[in-house]
Design a protein around this motif. Sequence first.
Motif, PDB file in Angstrom:
ATOM      1  N   ARG A 104      69.465 -11.368 -50.311  1.00 54.69           N
ATOM      2  CA  ARG A 104      70.009 -12.709 -50.207  1.00 54.69           C
ATOM      3  C   ARG A 104      71.010 -12.817 -49.066  1.00 54.69           C
ATOM      4  O   ARG A 104      71.433 -11.812 -48.482  1.00 54.69           O
ATOM      5  N   VAL A 105      71.381 -14.048 -48.749  1.00 57.12           N
ATOM      6  CA  VAL A 105      72.328 -14.318 -47.678  1.00 57.12           C
ATOM      7  C   VAL A 105      73.502 -15.119 -48.245  1.00 57.12           C
ATOM      8  O   VAL A 105      73.375 -15.790 -49.272  1.00 57.12           O
ATOM      9  N   THR A 106      74.629 -15.041 -47.563  1.00 55.99           N
ATOM     10  CA  THR A 106      75.813 -15.757 -48.016  1.00 55.99           C
ATOM     11  C   THR A 106      75.876 -17.141 -47.387  1.00 55.99           C
ATOM     12  O   THR A 106      75.696 -17.285 -46.173  1.00 55.99           O
ATOM     13  N   PRO A 119      75.806 -15.565 -52.920  1.00 53.23           N
ATOM     14  CA  PRO A 119      74.541 -15.302 -52.218  1.00 53.23           C
ATOM     15  C   PRO A 119      73.448 -16.277 -52.647  1.00 53.23           C
ATOM     16  O   PRO A 119      73.400 -16.694 -53.806  1.00 53.23           O
ATOM     17  N   ALA A 122      67.272 -16.290 -49.144  1.00 56.26           N
ATOM     18  CA  ALA A 122      66.984 -16.699 -47.761  1.00 56.26           C
ATOM     19  C   ALA A 122      65.687 -17.491 -47.687  1.00 56.26           C
ATOM     20  O   ALA A 122      65.599 -18.513 -47.001  1.00 56.26           O
ATOM     21  N   ARG A 250      64.868 -13.814 -43.314  1.00 57.91           N
ATOM     22  CA  ARG A 250      66.267 -13.659 -43.726  1.00 57.91           C
ATOM     23  C   ARG A 250      67.189 -13.882 -42.529  1.00 57.91           C
ATOM     24  O   ARG A 250      68.208 -14.569 -42.631  1.00 57.91           O
ATOM     25  N   ARG A 251      66.839 -13.289 -41.386  1.00 52.16           N
ATOM     26  CA  ARG A 251      67.663 -13.463 -40.195  1.00 52.16           C
ATOM     27  C   ARG A 251      67.710 -14.925 -39.776  1.00 52.16           C
ATOM     28  O   ARG A 251      68.767 -15.460 -39.418  1.00 52.16           O
ATOM     29  N   GLU A 254      70.074 -16.840 -41.977  1.00 49.14           N
ATOM     30  CA  GLU A 254      71.466 -16.591 -41.605  1.00 49.14           C
ATOM     31  C   GLU A 254      71.858 -17.426 -40.384  1.00 49.14           C
ATOM     32  O   GLU A 254      72.949 -18.009 -40.331  1.00 49.14           O
TER      33      GLU A 254
END
Length: 358
Positions: A104-106, A119, A122, A250-251, A254
Amino acid sequence: MDSRVITLRYKLRFLTPAFLGNALQSAQWRTPPFKALLRQWWRVAYAADQAQHLNLAAMRQAEGQLFGVAADRESDSRRSQLRLRLSQWTIGKQRDWTGLDAQRVTHPEVKNREGKPAPVGAHLYLGYGPLEFRDRQTALKRSAAIQSGEEAVWSLAFPANGDARRLHRALWLLQHYGTVGGRSRNGWGSFSLTPADANTPALDGPLDRALTLPWRDALQQDWPQAIGTDADAALIWQTEALPNWQLVMRRLAEIKIGLRTQFRFPAARADGQIHDRHWLSYPVTNHAVKDWGNNARLPNSLRFKVRADTDGKLRGVVFHVPCLPPPAFRPDRAAIVAVWQQVHHHLDAEARLQRIPA
């Protein structure tokens, strides 16, 4: 008149899952989404041919002659001169998302019970709609998606006339920037096109400068007509090479979270006013604009694409196809210019991105 027909055959391979809904809202290989996508990028190729003398009425007429017109009166209807075929029309094989969105991402605006950033998935962030949150994890909303790695042969036939050059240009744009299906502007439905026979040309080579336009000049139109440029280069960035599509998405999540949340709202809930982040895309959760309403739709002109490297790894690509919001939004040009200038500076400063020429 040249009566010859050009036939091209490309192996179309998905690099990320695609949400191509059929009548039952289940993903299926179908030609209409690809025809629509080709039509969109054909307009960019047409605009490049016309330079400073673009006539929208003439463009619509040429578009109707090539892609066909379904009108109320029989005399105004026209069959398409473009024929498309896929080697399969099967249902997508991606039926489960369990474990795919584990990293996961914040998101600074999503808080936990203690009020700290929490989180988020993504994939869910970039694919909400086709994807949903169910049983504490990201899940497919419908029964299937077309999975990464699925492929088919895509055949095209069209007259060998003046439109042939534009179609070749449009196909080049599809290879480098095309995505298809639900949430495709976020990188879902990214694909590659490689020749399936010796008579079909590869879609390589540099970006033709005729397909670009200084991004401020592109704001003269309310439809995407070119890849944007600034004083430095084309507005195209890429991520580092990553081993699979899950990490690339995911990137990209972000990156999108960062460029959006740099524009802060004055309060957690809507005040009904227009703020800078609204000019990126609309609607925005919890921040409706009173004069626009919740049904207004302003798509983001910053788009994502996933591409394959020669070594099999994948990279995310971020590119800007700038255009002015429609008149219904009463666009504030000065505010829009300031917002996109800040976005471009943000992407240039992003350590995980680098500018690329095409």
